[in-house]
Design a protein around this motif. Sequence first.
Motif, PDB file in Angstrom:
ATOM      1  N   MET A 250       3.270   1.145  12.193  1.00  0.00           N
ATOM      2  CA  MET A 250       4.331   0.399  11.505  1.00  0.00           C
ATOM      3  C   MET A 250       3.698  -0.529  10.470  1.00  0.00           C
ATOM      4  O   MET A 250       2.860  -1.365  10.800  1.00  0.00           O
ATOM      5  CB  MET A 250       5.167  -0.420  12.479  1.00  0.00           C
ATOM      6  N   ILE A 251       4.100  -0.355   9.224  1.00  0.00           N
ATOM      7  CA  ILE A 251       3.610  -1.209   8.137  1.00  0.00           C
ATOM      8  C   ILE A 251       4.797  -2.001   7.588  1.00  0.00           C
ATOM      9  O   ILE A 251       5.787  -1.413   7.142  1.00  0.00           O
ATOM     10  CB  ILE A 251       2.974  -0.377   7.009  1.00  0.00           C
ATOM     11  N   VAL A 252       4.713  -3.311   7.631  1.00  0.00           N
ATOM     12  CA  VAL A 252       5.794  -4.172   7.145  1.00  0.00           C
ATOM     13  C   VAL A 252       5.342  -4.851   5.866  1.00  0.00           C
ATOM     14  O   VAL A 252       4.345  -5.581   5.849  1.00  0.00           O
ATOM     15  CB  VAL A 252       6.184  -5.225   8.199  1.00  0.00           C
ATOM     16  N   GLY A 253       6.060  -4.598   4.797  1.00  0.00           N
ATOM     17  CA  GLY A 253       5.722  -5.179   3.502  1.00  0.00           C
ATOM     18  C   GLY A 253       6.692  -6.280   3.118  1.00  0.00           C
ATOM     19  O   GLY A 253       7.908  -6.095   3.175  1.00  0.00           O
ATOM     20  N   SER A 254       6.161  -7.426   2.732  1.00  0.00           N
ATOM     21  CA  SER A 254       6.993  -8.552   2.323  1.00  0.00           C
ATOM     22  C   SER A 254       7.204  -8.514   0.813  1.00  0.00           C
ATOM     23  O   SER A 254       6.244  -8.479   0.033  1.00  0.00           O
ATOM     24  CB  SER A 254       6.323  -9.867   2.724  1.00  0.00           C
ATOM     25  N   LEU A 255       8.463  -8.497   0.406  1.00  0.00           N
ATOM     26  CA  LEU A 255       8.813  -8.449  -1.015  1.00  0.00           C
ATOM     27  C   LEU A 255      10.241  -8.943  -1.182  1.00  0.00           C
ATOM     28  O   LEU A 255      10.926  -9.207  -0.193  1.00  0.00           O
ATOM     29  CB  LEU A 255       8.678  -7.027  -1.560  1.00  0.00           C
ATOM     30  N   LEU A 256      10.680  -9.068  -2.404  1.00  0.00           N
ATOM     31  CA  LEU A 256      12.074  -9.390  -2.681  1.00  0.00           C
ATOM     32  C   LEU A 256      12.632  -8.295  -3.581  1.00  0.00           C
ATOM     33  O   LEU A 256      12.018  -7.932  -4.587  1.00  0.00           O
ATOM     34  CB  LEU A 256      12.213 -10.745  -3.377  1.00  0.00           C
TER      35      LEU A 256
END
Length: 348
Positions: A250-256
């Motif tokens: 699981m890869i969680v990427g923080s962005l808007l």
Amino acid sequence: MSLAETTTCCETDLTADFRDQFLLTYQHMLLSRVLEDKLGSLYRAGGRIVGGVYLGKGQEAFSAALGVQLRKGRDIYGPLIRDQAGRIAFGEPIIDTVRTYLGTVTGPMRGRDGNIHRGRPKEGHMAMISHLGSMLAVVAGGLFARRLAGTLKDSIGATSIGDGGTSTGAFHEGLNMAAVERLPIIVSVANNQYAYSTPNTRQYACANLVDRAAGYGVEGVAVDATDLAACLKVFRAAAARARSGRGPQMIVGSLLRLAGHGEHDDASYVPDKARKGPAARDCLAVAEQFTLDHGWMNEAEIRELHEEVRRNVDQTFSKVSKEPAPDPFKENWQALSSADLVEGQHEA
């Protein structure tokens, strides 16, 4: 292993191989941005786009960095609505995209289905299901079927979901099954801060969304999704772990999200503070600055590439605009899976 800290790329990672993959992925990102800008303009002008338009603006680095790790025809990919960059990186020709949005009979869906549902299942490119979380079960099922048939070999699968989608039952069931069976799947979670208009604070109570990985017994890594170099580093490592038998990643990427939920939405619910925060960096601009800082391209070369991509997109739209729409009098209205509607019938 669950790593809640954000992963970054250091100078020691910048090998020639990494540089080549970075520049290739940057080109996929740029093509996606220009293509989607065109689609958005046509939607707002009215009359040409069949269905809605959901832009991946701000998500291109995270999406393309995953797609470029996969092998078309050998791996399985289940993209989501904002994964145009990932689709391109996986090998989808943009003419498939344009044909589907303009609803021509020459497209992969033959003008019969929504533009985001397109796919080429025989090439491992699954047609998207709108019900959020469902693609995880589809990709996991495809991998499990190959295992039962003895054809899995070193194939891996990958699918995408948003932060809000991780709260659905389909996501839980699919990831739990993948974890129990230790399937070689990458689950890319784009934490774009809002599930449509619902903020993170009303979606989950854990400190970091990647903490959910531990609950399923899978490896999880968080990354700054505005940073292409960091995204490539994380997804390359995740793909290697999946291929080596270490189960789901699981890869969680923080962005808007730098656009509304769709082109029908002005995203007025996003406060100014969020728009000025680190998650709101434009990943395309960050990638371009990275190439300049490392001398991989100069400003003139970047401008030339922009122009080349725009010409490519314009030429594709010009070609597709002359292609025929479906003729209801020539359709038999059977399901897409029926024998006479197989892929390739209308290849140009």
